[in-house]
Scaffold this motif. Structure first.
Motif, short mmCIF file in Angstrom:
data_model
loop_
_atom_site.label_atom_id
_atom_site.label_comp_id
_atom_site.label_asym_id
_atom_site.label_seq_id
_atom_site.Cartn_x
_atom_site.Cartn_y
_atom_site.Cartn_z
N GLY A 1 10.05 18.87 9.22
CA GLY A 1 10.85 17.39 8.90
C GLY A 1 11.20 16.79 10.16
N LEU A 2 11.89 15.56 9.62
CA LEU A 2 12.82 15.14 10.70
C LEU A 2 14.11 15.28 10.59
CD1 LEU A 2 12.92 12.49 12.56
CD2 LEU A 2 13.07 10.97 10.34
N VAL A 3 14.90 15.54 11.82
CA VAL A 3 16.18 15.71 11.71
C VAL A 3 16.91 15.13 12.97
CG1 VAL A 3 15.79 17.86 13.32
CG2 VAL A 3 17.88 17.75 11.62
N GLN A 4 17.88 14.70 12.99
CA GLN A 4 18.63 14.25 14.19
C GLN A 4 19.15 15.25 14.97
OE1 GLN A 4 22.27 12.10 12.41
NE2 GLN A 4 20.89 10.18 12.81
N ALA A 5 19.33 14.61 16.31
CA ALA A 5 19.71 15.87 17.29
C ALA A 5 21.16 16.57 17.01
CB ALA A 5 19.94 14.82 18.81
N GLY A 6 20.98 17.72 17.19
CA GLY A 6 22.31 18.70 16.87
C GLY A 6 22.01 19.31 15.68
N GLY A 7 20.99 18.67 14.50
CA GLY A 7 20.83 19.34 13.31
C GLY A 7 19.97 20.74 13.32
N SER A 8 19.66 21.19 12.00
CA SER A 8 19.06 22.45 12.06
C SER A 8 18.03 22.36 11.20
CB SER A 8 20.20 23.37 11.34
OG SER A 8 21.25 23.67 12.28
N LEU A 9 17.00 23.02 11.23
CA LEU A 9 15.84 23.52 10.37
C LEU A 9 15.51 25.02 10.25
CD1 LEU A 9 13.45 20.44 11.34
CD2 LEU A 9 14.51 20.71 9.38
N ARG A 10 14.86 25.20 9.30
CA ARG A 10 14.44 26.65 9.05
C ARG A 10 12.81 26.66 8.87
NH1 ARG A 10 15.49 31.43 4.66
NH2 ARG A 10 15.55 33.08 6.06
N LEU A 11 12.04 27.15 9.61
CA LEU A 11 10.71 27.26 9.47
C LEU A 11 10.48 28.60 8.84
CD1 LEU A 11 9.21 25.79 12.74
CD2 LEU A 11 9.91 24.61 10.56
N SER A 12 9.35 28.54 7.83
CA SER A 12 8.80 29.89 7.24
C SER A 12 7.47 29.84 7.34
CB SER A 12 9.11 29.83 5.75
OG SER A 12 10.61 29.67 5.42
N CYS A 13 7.04 31.07 7.59
CA CYS A 13 5.40 31.13 7.75
C CYS A 13 5.05 32.39 6.65
CB CYS A 13 4.98 31.58 9.18
SG CYS A 13 3.24 31.96 9.22
N ALA A 14 4.37 32.04 5.47
CA ALA A 14 3.93 32.99 4.67
C ALA A 14 2.72 33.32 4.56
CB ALA A 14 4.44 32.47 3.21
N ALA A 15 2.42 34.60 4.61
CA ALA A 15 1.10 35.28 4.89
C ALA A 15 0.55 35.98 3.78
CB ALA A 15 1.10 36.14 6.15
N SER A 16 -0.55 35.67 3.44
CA SER A 16 -1.42 36.31 2.14
C SER A 16 -2.56 36.59 2.69
CB SER A 16 -1.47 35.01 1.27
OG SER A 16 -2.41 33.95 1.71
N GLY A 17 -3.01 37.51 1.64
CA GLY A 17 -4.58 38.17 2.04
C GLY A 17 -4.50 39.40 2.74
N ARG A 18 -3.49 39.84 3.28
CA ARG A 18 -3.22 41.03 3.67
C ARG A 18 -1.65 41.29 4.13
NH1 ARG A 18 -5.55 43.23 9.07
NH2 ARG A 18 -3.70 44.61 8.70
N THR A 19 -1.23 42.45 4.34
CA THR A 19 -0.05 42.51 4.94
C THR A 19 0.15 42.74 6.47
OG1 THR A 19 -0.25 45.22 4.35
CG2 THR A 19 0.82 43.84 2.70
N PHE A 20 1.25 42.37 6.90
CA PHE A 20 1.47 42.30 8.41
C PHE A 20 2.46 43.18 9.02
CE2 PHE A 20 -2.10 39.80 9.23
CZ PHE A 20 -2.23 38.80 8.47
N GLY A 21 2.97 44.16 8.29
CA GLY A 21 3.98 44.83 8.60
C GLY A 21 4.04 45.64 10.02
N GLY A 22 2.70 46.05 10.60
CA GLY A 22 2.58 46.80 11.77
C GLY A 22 2.26 45.52 12.98
N TYR A 23 2.19 44.25 12.46
CA TYR A 23 1.81 43.35 13.56
C TYR A 23 3.25 42.65 14.09
CZ TYR A 23 -3.15 43.46 12.50
OH TYR A 23 -4.50 43.98 12.17
N ALA A 24 2.89 42.12 15.27
CA ALA A 24 3.98 41.07 15.93
C ALA A 24 3.67 39.83 15.23
CB ALA A 24 3.65 41.20 17.25
N MET A 25 4.68 39.02 15.13
CA MET A 25 4.66 37.76 14.43
C MET A 25 5.55 36.77 15.28
SD MET A 25 4.86 38.21 10.34
CE MET A 25 3.72 36.75 9.81
N GLY A 26 4.82 35.59 15.48
CA GLY A 26 5.84 34.65 16.35
C GLY A 26 5.35 33.07 15.98
#
Length: 123
Positions: free
Chosen positions: A10-35
Motif C-alpha cells: 500500500g501507500l505509507v508515509q516515510a517512517g511508517g510501517s507495513l506488514r507483507l504476507s505471502c500465503a502459499a497454497s497447493g502444497r506445503t513448503f515447510g522444508g523450503y526457504a522463503m523470501g
C-alpha cells in the motif's frame, strides 16, 4: 496448482510501517526457504530477505537490516515481512519467492514466485 499470493502492500508515509504476507497454497513448503525480492521502477530486482525452512535462519539485505523482519508460520504456509521505518527508496513491487535451497533463493532463483504487491513510500 501452487499459488503464492502476496498482500499487505500500500501507500505509507516515510517512517511508517507495513506488514507483507505471502500465503502459499497447493502444497506445503515447510522444508523450503522463503523470501522477498523487490523491483523498483527502472531498477533491477534485488534481494530483500530470506528465511530457512524451519525459520531458524534469517538473511537480510544491508539496506533493510534493522528495519525489516522476516518470519514464517509453517502451519499457515505463510511468510511475512514486517517493514518498519520505511523510506522512499523502499518503494517497489515486492515479490515472494520459494526455493528448495537457501543459497539459490538468496541469489534470485525460485521454484515458485508470487505476482507481487506494490509498496509506495511517500516523503
Amino acid at each position: 496448482q501452487v499459488q503464492l499470493v502476496e498482500s499487505g502492500g500500500g501507500l505509507v508515509q516515510a517512517g511508517g510501517s507495513l506488514r507483507l504476507s505471502c500465503a502459499a497454497s497447493g502444497r506445503t513448503f515447510g522444508g523450503y526457504a522463503m523470501g522477498w525480492f523487490r523491483r523498483a521502477p527502472g531498477k533491477e530486482r534485488e534481494f530483500v530477505a530470506a528465511i530457512s525452512g524451519n525459520g531458524g535462519r534469517q538473511y537480510y539485505a544491508d539496506s533493510v537490516k534493522g528495519r525489516f523482519t522476516i518470519s514464517r508460520d509453517n502451519a499457515k504456509n505463510t511468510v511475512y515481512l514486517q517493514m518498519n521505518d520505511l523510506k522512499p527508496e523502499d518503494t517497489a513491487v515486492y515479490y515472494c519467492h520459494v526455493h528448495n535451497s537457501e543459497i539459490g533463493l538468496r541469489i534470485g532463483q525460485y521454484d515458485y514466485r508470487g505476482q507481487g504487491t506494490q509498496v509506495t513510500v511517500s516523503s
